[in-house]
Design a protein around this motif. Structure first.
Motif, PDB file in Angstrom:
ATOM      1  N   THR A  43       0.739  -1.168   0.088  1.00  0.00           N
ATOM      2  CA  THR A  43      -0.011   0.017   0.059  1.00  0.00           C
ATOM      3  C   THR A  43       0.793   1.461  -0.023  1.00  0.00           C
ATOM      4  O   THR A  43       1.972   1.292   0.528  1.00  0.00           O
ATOM      5  N   ALA A  44       0.368   2.244  -0.522  1.00  0.00           N
ATOM      6  CA  ALA A  44       1.057   3.466  -0.440  1.00  0.00           C
ATOM      7  C   ALA A  44       0.486   4.234   0.572  1.00  0.00           C
ATOM      8  O   ALA A  44       1.193   5.492   1.034  1.00  0.00           O
ATOM      9  N   ILE A  45      -0.540   3.796   1.377  1.00  0.00           N
ATOM     10  CA  ILE A  45      -0.963   4.460   2.443  1.00  0.00           C
ATOM     11  C   ILE A  45      -0.254   3.841   3.691  1.00  0.00           C
ATOM     12  O   ILE A  45      -0.595   2.818   4.239  1.00  0.00           O
ATOM     13  N   THR A  46       0.561   4.577   4.351  1.00  0.00           N
ATOM     14  CA  THR A  46       1.298   4.041   5.706  1.00  0.00           C
ATOM     15  C   THR A  46       0.971   4.758   6.888  1.00  0.00           C
ATOM     16  O   THR A  46       1.424   4.534   8.000  1.00  0.00           O
ATOM     17  N   ASP A  47       0.397   6.032   6.859  1.00  0.00           N
ATOM     18  CA  ASP A  47      -0.057   7.013   8.109  1.00  0.00           C
ATOM     19  C   ASP A  47      -1.141   6.117   8.667  1.00  0.00           C
ATOM     20  O   ASP A  47      -2.131   5.794   8.179  1.00  0.00           O
ATOM     21  N   GLU A  48      -0.934   5.787  10.060  1.00  0.00           N
ATOM     22  CA  GLU A  48      -2.060   5.392  10.792  1.00  0.00           C
ATOM     23  C   GLU A  48      -3.441   5.811  10.738  1.00  0.00           C
ATOM     24  O   GLU A  48      -4.328   5.204  10.443  1.00  0.00           O
ATOM     25  N   LYS A  49      -3.565   7.152  10.659  1.00  0.00           N
ATOM     26  CA  LYS A  49      -4.666   7.608  10.604  1.00  0.00           C
ATOM     27  C   LYS A  49      -5.526   7.563   9.187  1.00  0.00           C
ATOM     28  O   LYS A  49      -6.627   7.288   9.092  1.00  0.00           O
ATOM     29  N   GLU A  50      -4.394   7.516   8.302  1.00  0.00           N
ATOM     30  CA  GLU A  50      -5.120   7.204   6.734  1.00  0.00           C
ATOM     31  C   GLU A  50      -5.236   5.846   6.685  1.00  0.00           C
ATOM     32  O   GLU A  50      -6.271   5.511   5.689  1.00  0.00           O
TER      33      GLU A  50
END
Length: 239
Positions: A43-50
């Motif tokens: 995944t390109a999404i690694t920020d916990e909130k995201e």
């Protein structure tokens, strides 16, 4: 950051209930996703909130508009890192799930998640969508098919509707603007045995992101010739 608290709070803002045990499993899933993402591109999404908003709550948004019954059978086509299948399974542990993906490395990750989270009645299968649809144990044997895969609705329907039994549903996760896509898929849906039952717009919390959920009911059997070969499906979609 209190991951579980934010997850439960953001879900509540969408009228979704996540209990503490499910939140713990989702937090463990998040940790595995981040850990494995350092070794392979999940995944390109690694920020916990995201991750909460763009992966977990987006995946779970279908539960606002449908009921996953105990012992119902669902398949997630092109599941990738497990979305939407694993979050749905965590919130509906009595439902059965099959996660299908064409890349063996991702299936290895999914099997690790299934093992670490002690999930039951769920399998990850290394297989192309059009291969599985021709197998007796999968063809028209599922109550629900889910897919967040990126393709036109007519193409996705050819991959997904052959898995759905008559009376079941295919749920397609889409972007905000679906009018043209829905219009251009009508003939394909008719040929494949599907009919759009409803479309719901979803506003993801703490963001300006609006997604669409298209619920397609299986009203007749899919002809045996579908799905066609993958190159043909993409290059010559049913119009």
């Amino acid at each position: 950051m209190d991951f579980k608290r934010l997850l439960i709070e953001y879900a509540a803002s969408m009228d979704l209930y996540i209990d503490f045990e499910a939140a713990e499993r989702l937090e463990e899933y998040k940790a595995l996703l981040i850990e494995w993402n350092e070794k392979m591109n999940l995944t390109a999404i690694t920020d916990e909130k995201e991750i909460i908003i763009k992966h977990f709550l987006d995946s779970l948004s279908a539960l606002k508009y449908m009921e996953l019954l105990p012992f119902s059978k669902s398949v997630d086509i092109g599941t990738g890192a497990g979305f939407p299948g694993i979050p749905l399974k965590i919130l509906r542990p009595d439902a059965e799930f099959t996660l299908l993906d064409s890349l063996n490395k991702r299936v290895n990750f999914l099997n690790t998640v299934i093992d670490k989270l002690s999930l039951k009645n769920i399998e990850a299968v290394h297989m192309r969508a059009e291969e599985g649809a021709s197998k007796k144990e999968y063809r028209e044997s599922f109550d629900y098919c889910f897919s967040r895969a990126v393709a036109s609705l007519s193409v996705l329907s050819e991959y997904c509707l052959p898995y759905v039994k008559k009376g079941g549903s295919f749920v397609s996760y889409k972007g905000p603007d679906t009018k043209e896509e829905i219009a251009s898929s009508q003939n394909a849906l008719k040929i494949l045995g599907g009919k759009i039952k409803k479309e719901k717009k979803v506003q993801l919390p703490q963001s300006d992101i609006i997604h669409s959920l298209i619920f397609i009911e299986k009203i007749s059997h899919t002809p045996a010739k579908y799905p066609r070969k993958p190159g043909v499906i993409k290059e010559k979609p049913i119009i």
